[in-house]
Design a protein around this motif. Structure first.
Motif, PDB file in Angstrom:
ATOM      1  N   ASP A 297      -4.053 -12.719 -34.213  1.00 20.72           N
ATOM      2  CA  ASP A 297      -4.265 -12.468 -35.631  1.00 20.72           C
ATOM      3  C   ASP A 297      -5.198 -13.553 -36.171  1.00 20.72           C
ATOM      4  O   ASP A 297      -4.804 -14.712 -36.281  1.00 20.72           O
ATOM      5  CB  ASP A 297      -2.923 -12.506 -36.364  1.00 20.72           C
ATOM      6  N   PRO A 298      -6.449 -13.213 -36.532  1.00 20.11           N
ATOM      7  CA  PRO A 298      -7.404 -14.237 -36.980  1.00 20.11           C
ATOM      8  C   PRO A 298      -6.908 -15.008 -38.206  1.00 20.11           C
ATOM      9  O   PRO A 298      -7.103 -16.221 -38.301  1.00 20.11           O
ATOM     10  CB  PRO A 298      -8.667 -13.432 -37.297  1.00 20.11           C
ATOM     11  N   VAL A 299      -6.305 -14.298 -39.132  1.00 25.38           N
ATOM     12  CA  VAL A 299      -5.840 -14.971 -40.350  1.00 25.38           C
ATOM     13  C   VAL A 299      -4.735 -15.972 -40.026  1.00 25.38           C
ATOM     14  O   VAL A 299      -4.742 -17.114 -40.495  1.00 25.38           O
ATOM     15  CB  VAL A 299      -5.338 -13.923 -41.373  1.00 25.38           C
TER      16      VAL A 299
ATOM     17  N   ALA B  14      -6.241 -18.996 -38.157  1.00 25.90           N
ATOM     18  CA  ALA B  14      -6.936 -19.909 -39.062  1.00 25.90           C
ATOM     19  C   ALA B  14      -5.947 -20.705 -39.909  1.00 25.90           C
ATOM     20  O   ALA B  14      -6.128 -21.907 -40.142  1.00 25.90           O
ATOM     21  CB  ALA B  14      -7.888 -19.124 -39.959  1.00 25.90           C
ATOM     22  N   ARG B  15      -4.879 -20.056 -40.341  1.00 23.11           N
ATOM     23  CA  ARG B  15      -3.887 -20.743 -41.168  1.00 23.11           C
ATOM     24  C   ARG B  15      -3.168 -21.826 -40.372  1.00 23.11           C
ATOM     25  O   ARG B  15      -2.883 -22.904 -40.890  1.00 23.11           O
ATOM     26  CB  ARG B  15      -2.884 -19.724 -41.700  1.00 23.11           C
ATOM     27  N   GLU B  16      -2.914 -21.569 -39.084  1.00 23.40           N
ATOM     28  CA  GLU B  16      -2.181 -22.534 -38.270  1.00 23.40           C
ATOM     29  C   GLU B  16      -3.071 -23.661 -37.737  1.00 23.40           C
ATOM     30  O   GLU B  16      -2.596 -24.775 -37.529  1.00 23.40           O
ATOM     31  CB  GLU B  16      -1.511 -21.813 -37.083  1.00 23.40           C
TER      32      GLU B  16
END
Length: 337
Positions: free
Chosen positions: A14-16, A19-21
């Motif tokens: 999951d790209p989102v 990026a969040r992690e």
């Protein structure tokens, strides 16, 4: 009925979430991510314009370089000199064959200098450019590995004299910068030779580079030897193997496999250090570029020349690194659960 096996489902990324992690996990990571992103956006565009979009690739003289882009026709005009130095153009096919037969250094030993089998002799004073860089690095790498291995074994020897000599050799050569070794090999070595005996400047440089590199290689290999469990030595002795068979068949293969990253790192360092031969009058690829940019006609394209040199070194160093990683995976015998 045979049981059917099913492959594990592929992990969905999951790209989102990624990026969040990884990029925005905290306030300081967020600031760093935005700062790096800003630097990339503001630098990539101008760099791309200078390298490609506004660059000059065609022409015959410096006056054809117009605009604010790079003048790559400088590289195109002097490419032959950057690769072969002063090596005669009619004999450059010998160098090409040597490069194609990298695994057969004996062939290059006869082809490049000539003087045998009807080949016209080409003095080493005419060697230069990328050709000289690769010759220095290749011979230094090939020669330093076996010498370094013997030094590492000697340093771990139970015979005090052998161990002491190896320790002195390693510590003395490691304590001296390569630039000093090259000066000594070029200027001082002939003073210690018998009267009437002399080596060419290139041969003296190769001797100095090989001995200097062997000392570093010895310490890398010694680290691998010390990492081998004592049980391996005892098992080999229990089989009735002598010292050399035990070392060559049991110990060294394991030790060398363990220190592949260290060996490759030493090789890459040597490859880059070959540029120091410029101080004793040998024109490697960096030397040929520097000698060219001193020409008043091309004095405004020094950046392009150094970028070309950096790119050449990156290509070879990256290639060596990738090969070593593939070799590590091929030789990996570790047990994973």
């Amino acid at each position: 009925m045979a049981e059917s096996t099913m492959k594990a489902p592929k992990k969905r990324i999951d790209p989102v979430r990624w990026a969040r992690e990884n990029l925005f996990s905290s306030w300081h990571n967020t600031i760093l991510t935005l700062l790096v992103g800003y630097l990339i956006v503001t630098s990539v565009g101008p760099l791309l314009n200078w390298v490609l979009l506004d660059a000059n690739f065609q022409g015959s003289d410096p006056s054809d370089c117009t605009g604010a882009g790079a003048c790559w026709l400088f590289i195109n005009q002097r490419l032959n000199f950057f690769i072969y130095g002063f090596y005669p153009e009619e004999f450059q096919w010998r160098v090409d064959i040597m490069f194609g037969l990298t695994g057969l250094p004996i062939v290059g030993y006869f082809l490049v200098p000539g003087g045998v089998f009807g080949l016209e002799e080409v003095q080493s004073s005419k060697w230069g450019g990328l050709m000289l860089t690769l010759i220095l690095a290749y011979i230094g790498i090939i020669a330093s590995l076996p010498i370094g291995t013997l030094l590492a074994l000697g340093r771990r020897s139970e015979m005090p004299i052998i161990r002491g000599l190896c320790v002195v050799f390693i510590e003395v050569w490691r304590a001296v910068p390569l630039i000093t070794v090259l000066f000594m090999a070029s200027v001082m070595l002939p003073l210690f030779l018998p009267e009437g005996m002399n080596f060419e400047k290139l041969a003296r440089a190769l001797i100095g580079i090989t001995l200097w590199q062997s000392a570093y290689m010895a310490e890398v290999i010694r680290g691998g030897l010390q990492a081998i469990p004592r049980g391996q030595y005892e098992a080999a002795s229990a089989l009735g193997l002598g010292y050399w068979k035990k070392t060559g068949l049991i110990i060294l293969p394991q030790a060398l496999k363990l220190v592949i990253p260290g060996i490759v790192n030493t090789f890459i360092s040597l490859f880059k250090d070959t540029t120091l031969v410029l101080i004793i009058g040998l024109f490697d690829i960096l030397g040929t570029v520097q000698s060219t940019v001193t020409d008043p006609a091309w004095q405004n394209v020094a950046v392009e020349g150094y970028v070309f040199v950096a790119f050449c070194f990156w290509v070879f160093c990256f290639g060596i690194s990738r090969y070593s990683q593939n070799l590590e995976r091929k030789l990996d015998t570790g047990h994973r659960t």
